[in-house]
Design a protein around this motif. Structure first.
Motif, PDB file in Angstrom:
ATOM      1  N   GLU A   1       0.823  -1.199   0.000  1.00 21.67           N
ATOM      2  CA  GLU A   1       0.000   0.000   0.000  1.00 21.67           C
ATOM      3  C   GLU A   1       0.864   1.259   0.000  1.00 21.67           C
ATOM      4  OE1 GLU A   1      -3.202  -0.081  -0.264  1.00 21.67           O
ATOM      5  OE2 GLU A   1      -3.761  -2.110   0.341  1.00 21.67           O
ATOM      6  N   GLY A   2       0.215   2.391  -0.184  1.00 23.22           N
ATOM      7  CA  GLY A   2       0.894   3.674  -0.149  1.00 23.22           C
ATOM      8  C   GLY A   2       0.246   4.634  -1.134  1.00 23.22           C
ATOM      9  N   ILE A   3       0.506   5.911  -0.942  1.00 26.29           N
ATOM     10  CA  ILE A   3      -0.066   6.900  -1.852  1.00 26.29           C
ATOM     11  C   ILE A   3       0.579   6.767  -3.230  1.00 26.29           C
ATOM     12  CG2 ILE A   3      -0.570   8.508   0.037  1.00 26.29           C
ATOM     13  CD1 ILE A   3       1.813  10.214  -0.947  1.00 26.29           C
ATOM     14  N   ASP A   4      -0.066   7.327  -4.237  1.00 21.63           N
ATOM     15  CA  ASP A   4       0.500   7.315  -5.588  1.00 21.63           C
ATOM     16  C   ASP A   4       1.844   8.023  -5.577  1.00 21.63           C
ATOM     17  OD1 ASP A   4      -1.574   5.946  -6.927  1.00 21.63           O
ATOM     18  OD2 ASP A   4      -2.806   7.744  -6.833  1.00 21.63           O
ATOM     19  N   GLY A   5       2.806   7.436  -6.287  1.00 18.67           N
ATOM     20  CA  GLY A   5       4.141   8.003  -6.318  1.00 18.67           C
ATOM     21  C   GLY A   5       5.083   7.367  -5.312  1.00 18.67           C
ATOM     22  N   ALA A   6       4.562   6.408  -4.505  1.00 17.82           N
ATOM     23  CA  ALA A   6       5.405   5.754  -3.498  1.00 17.82           C
ATOM     24  C   ALA A   6       6.296   4.669  -4.105  1.00 17.82           C
ATOM     25  CB  ALA A   6       4.540   5.153  -2.391  1.00 17.82           C
ATOM     26  N   GLY A   7       5.997   4.260  -5.338  1.00 17.92           N
ATOM     27  CA  GLY A   7       6.843   3.275  -6.011  1.00 17.92           C
ATOM     28  C   GLY A   7       6.377   1.835  -5.875  1.00 17.92           C
ATOM     29  N   LYS A   8       5.067   1.639  -5.668  1.00 23.49           N
ATOM     30  CA  LYS A   8       4.543   0.283  -5.498  1.00 23.49           C
ATOM     31  C   LYS A   8       4.828  -0.607  -6.695  1.00 23.49           C
ATOM     32  CE  LYS A   8       0.413   1.628  -4.783  1.00 23.49           C
ATOM     33  NZ  LYS A   8       0.813   3.048  -4.926  1.00 23.49           N
ATOM     34  N   SER A   9       4.588  -0.107  -7.899  1.00 24.10           N
ATOM     35  CA  SER A   9       4.757  -0.933  -9.104  1.00 24.10           C
ATOM     36  C   SER A   9       6.196  -1.420  -9.245  1.00 24.10           C
ATOM     37  CB  SER A   9       4.355  -0.148 -10.354  1.00 24.10           C
ATOM     38  OG  SER A   9       2.997   0.224 -10.276  1.00 24.10           O
ATOM     39  N   THR A  10       7.147  -0.526  -9.025  1.00 30.52           N
ATOM     40  CA  THR A  10       8.567  -0.891  -9.103  1.00 30.52           C
ATOM     41  C   THR A  10       8.895  -1.958  -8.078  1.00 30.52           C
ATOM     42  OG1 THR A  10       9.194   1.313  -9.865  1.00 30.52           O
ATOM     43  CG2 THR A  10      10.926  -0.013  -8.836  1.00 30.52           C
ATOM     44  N   GLN A  11       8.427  -1.777  -6.853  1.00 25.39           N
ATOM     45  CA  GLN A  11       8.746  -2.714  -5.788  1.00 25.39           C
ATOM     46  C   GLN A  11       8.091  -4.076  -6.008  1.00 25.39           C
ATOM     47  OE1 GLN A  11      11.056  -2.440  -3.532  1.00 25.39           O
ATOM     48  NE2 GLN A  11      11.533  -0.418  -4.377  1.00 25.39           N
TER      49      GLN A  11
ATOM     50  N   ILE B   1       2.305  -3.952   3.886  1.00 26.18           N
ATOM     51  CA  ILE B   1       3.506  -3.139   3.733  1.00 26.18           C
ATOM     52  C   ILE B   1       3.080  -1.762   3.248  1.00 26.18           C
ATOM     53  CG2 ILE B   1       5.668  -2.840   2.450  1.00 26.18           C
ATOM     54  CD1 ILE B   1       5.807  -5.925   2.288  1.00 26.18           C
ATOM     55  N   VAL B   2       3.306  -0.758   4.080  1.00 24.39           N
ATOM     56  CA  VAL B   2       2.973   0.619   3.712  1.00 24.39           C
ATOM     57  C   VAL B   2       4.248   1.322   3.264  1.00 24.39           C
ATOM     58  CG1 VAL B   2       2.130   2.844   4.533  1.00 24.39           C
ATOM     59  CG2 VAL B   2       1.013   0.730   5.290  1.00 24.39           C
ATOM     60  N   LEU B   3       4.299   1.675   1.985  1.00 27.24           N
ATOM     61  CA  LEU B   3       5.417   2.449   1.453  1.00 27.24           C
ATOM     62  C   LEU B   3       5.097   3.915   1.686  1.00 27.24           C
ATOM     63  CD1 LEU B   3       6.118   0.533  -1.889  1.00 27.24           C
ATOM     64  CD2 LEU B   3       7.181   0.213   0.354  1.00 27.24           C
ATOM     65  N   ASP B   4       5.855   4.543   2.559  1.00 18.90           N
ATOM     66  CA  ASP B   4       5.518   5.890   3.010  1.00 18.90           C
ATOM     67  C   ASP B   4       6.384   6.947   2.328  1.00 18.90           C
ATOM     68  OD1 ASP B   4       4.279   7.880   4.723  1.00 18.90           O
ATOM     69  OD2 ASP B   4       6.229   7.964   5.741  1.00 18.90           O
TER      70      ASP B   4
END
Length: 208
Positions: A13-23, A132-135
């Motif tokens: 999870e995380g706001i847009d721009g946190a890099g979820k797709s890359t991770q 997992i929260v990407l902050d």
């Protein structure tokens, strides 16, 4: 609601721009290298309700917060039945690129009761074993979106609103099944922290 499952459910999870797709791409390679049986799922899906969510977003069509949540939940019901539960029952690791935690954060930031959103979703959705929260600071996330995607920001991507979303995500990440990882560092470093969080929680029998 109890679910008969042997698998392991991870929500990223995380706001847009946190890099979820890359991770998620990096995590997929990591699991493939270790021959961990897994599936990667994304919400909203490409199903009928997911397509409607995407259509409205692209068209900037006005949708009430309640209707928006309803569409996400109908989309998720299909995803749970067709994809998530079968994969868990088959003993696989299921990695979600957004799950109902995103509804708690995004629709919660628009004024809906976060606890009610959670309760309504958990009536039919299995709880993640790990969230997992990407902050990242919203201003930083927004600049990433503009620079990397060269696209206009949509209605979900206003800074003040995203700060509210971020705060809810941080609350979610502080739960016993959550972990907060700073996304404002190199992709490799973020990946290392994600892997560490998974290795600490994933049962040994997933590693062949």
């Amino acid at each position: 609601m109890s679910h008969d499952k042997k698998g392991f459910l991870i929500s990223i999870e995380g706001i847009d721009g946190a890099g979820k797709s890359t991770q998620i791409k990096m995590l997929q390679r990591w699991m493939q290298d270790r021959k961990i049986e897994h599936v990667i799922l994304k919400e909203p899906t490409a199903g009928q309700y997911g397509r409607e969510i995407a259509r409205r977003a692209i068209a900037h069509e006005a949708t009430s917060t309640e209707e928006e949540l309803w569409l996400f939940m109908e989309d998720r019901k299909e995803d749970v039945e067709k994809n998530i539960l079968p994969a868990l029952r088959a003993g696989k690791v299921v990695v979600m690129d957004r799950y109902y935690q995103s509804n708690i954060a995004y629709q919660g930031a628009r004024g809906l009761d976060t606890e009610k959103i959670r309760e309504e979703n958990e009536r039919f959705s299995p709880r993640p074993d790990l969230v997992i929260v990407l902050d990242i600071d919203p201003a930083r996330g927004l600049s990433r979106i503009v620079n990397q995607r060269k696209s206009q920001l949509d209605a979900f991507e206003k800074e003040e609103y995203l700060q509210k979303v971020r705060n809810i995500f941080l609350d979610i990440g502080r739960q016993p099944n959550g972990v907060i990882i700073s996304a404002d560092q190199s992709p490799e470093k973020v990946h290392q922290e994600i892997v560490k969080a998974i290795e600490e929680r994933l049962p040994a029998d997933f590693f062949k």
